[in-house]
Scaffold this motif. Structure first.
Motif, short mmCIF file in Angstrom:
data_model
loop_
_atom_site.label_atom_id
_atom_site.label_comp_id
_atom_site.label_asym_id
_atom_site.label_seq_id
_atom_site.Cartn_x
_atom_site.Cartn_y
_atom_site.Cartn_z
N LEU A 110 1.57 -20.38 -34.81
CA LEU A 110 1.38 -21.32 -33.71
C LEU A 110 -0.09 -21.45 -33.31
O LEU A 110 -0.50 -22.50 -32.80
CB LEU A 110 2.22 -20.89 -32.50
CG LEU A 110 3.73 -21.12 -32.65
CD1 LEU A 110 4.47 -20.55 -31.45
CD2 LEU A 110 4.03 -22.61 -32.80
N SER A 113 -1.27 -23.79 -36.08
CA SER A 113 -0.68 -25.13 -35.94
C SER A 113 0.12 -25.17 -34.65
O SER A 113 1.32 -24.89 -34.64
CB SER A 113 0.24 -25.44 -37.14
OG SER A 113 0.86 -26.70 -36.98
N PRO A 114 -0.53 -25.50 -33.51
CA PRO A 114 0.13 -25.46 -32.20
C PRO A 114 1.41 -26.28 -32.10
O PRO A 114 2.31 -25.94 -31.33
CB PRO A 114 -0.94 -25.99 -31.24
CG PRO A 114 -2.23 -25.67 -31.94
CD PRO A 114 -1.95 -25.86 -33.40
N ASP A 115 1.51 -27.37 -32.88
CA ASP A 115 2.73 -28.18 -32.83
C ASP A 115 3.71 -27.80 -33.94
O ASP A 115 4.76 -28.43 -34.09
CB ASP A 115 2.41 -29.67 -32.92
CG ASP A 115 1.76 -30.06 -34.25
OD1 ASP A 115 1.41 -29.14 -35.04
OD2 ASP A 115 1.61 -31.27 -34.50
N PRO A 122 2.62 -29.28 -28.46
CA PRO A 122 1.58 -28.24 -28.40
C PRO A 122 1.42 -27.67 -27.00
O PRO A 122 1.47 -28.40 -26.00
CB PRO A 122 0.31 -28.97 -28.85
CG PRO A 122 0.80 -30.15 -29.62
CD PRO A 122 2.10 -30.55 -28.98
N THR A 124 -0.47 -26.13 -23.79
CA THR A 124 -1.77 -26.37 -23.16
C THR A 124 -2.27 -25.16 -22.39
O THR A 124 -3.40 -25.16 -21.92
CB THR A 124 -1.68 -27.58 -22.21
OG1 THR A 124 -0.67 -27.32 -21.22
CG2 THR A 124 -1.32 -28.84 -22.98
N ASN A 132 6.71 -21.58 -26.41
CA ASN A 132 6.89 -22.11 -27.77
C ASN A 132 7.19 -20.98 -28.76
O ASN A 132 8.03 -21.12 -29.65
CB ASN A 132 5.64 -22.86 -28.21
CG ASN A 132 5.60 -24.28 -27.65
OD1 ASN A 132 6.56 -24.74 -27.05
ND2 ASN A 132 4.48 -24.96 -27.83
#
Length: 208
Positions: A110, A113-115, A122, A124, A132
């Motif tokens: 994550l 690749s935050p999404d 993603p 914040t 997540n």
């Protein structure tokens, strides 16, 4: 075997092969309590359920298996550790290493690749990142159960796969039932369960 007979056998094999140590049994008792809380939360706060399930329940459970359960020859059951690993219906220690590696790699994935390649919104802030991560962990847990169930369909047949899935989902309640006395035995200085009481209570066909 009927469904219930096979369920009893899978539970018995799991107990006699992998739960000799009273510390392990006590950790399973704590883990089971955490899983019950997680089950109660999953429909209302899935992220919290995943955090409790993985960070508390699974860590306690696997700590017992990896660090306290003996890996030497099992005199009670006349079986080597390699034999027990080879006949384990569910996740043996080798498979658990793979699963736990995927779990541990989730935060790093994550961060890179935050999404998660377009799957998630993603994060914040830190709270969003933790949420997540927890949701991914929840799906890893569900996926692990479904994957092994379908794999067992192929290896052993649909009934065995469904029996194992039933066993896994009901393990927390069963563990509370059978390991509730483990801390008491541990306080008395009994480090290992000799399984004698269990053999006496089982049908003859399972006493092998």
């Amino acid at each position: 075997m009927t469904f219930l007979e096979e369920l009893q056998k899978q539970r018995w094999d799991d107990h006699r092969y992998y739960h000799h140590n009273r510390i392990n049994q006590s950790l399973h008792l704590l883990s089971a309590c955490c899983f019950v809380v997680s089950y109660g939360l999953v429909f209302f706060h899935p992220a919290a359920a995943a955090l409790i399930g993985w960070l508390l329940a699974m860590v306690l459970r696997q700590t017992g298996h990896f660090f306290f359960e003996p890996k030497t020859y099992d005199e009670v059951n006349q079986a080597s550790h390699d034999y027990k690993e080879s006949v384990k219906v569910g996740y043996n220690l080798s498979r658990k290493v793979v699963l736990l590696s995927i779990w541990a790699a989730t935060p790093l994935a994550l961060l890179l690749s935050p999404d998660l390649f377009g799957v998630l919104t993603p994060a914040t802030d830190l709270a969003g990142f933790i949420s997540n991560t927890a949701l991914v962990w929840l799906f890893i847990g569900i996926g692990a159960v479904l994957f092994r169930t379908l794999h067992l369909f192929r290896l052993m047949g649909p009934q065995s796969g469904l029996v194992w899935m039933t066993k896994i989902l009901t393990d927390p309640f069963h563990d509370i039932k059978i390991y509730q006395k483990a801390p008491r035995y541990l306080l008395k200085g009994e480090m290992y369960d000799n399984m004698e009481d269990w053999y006496d209570e089982l049908p003859i066909e399972n006493n092998v």
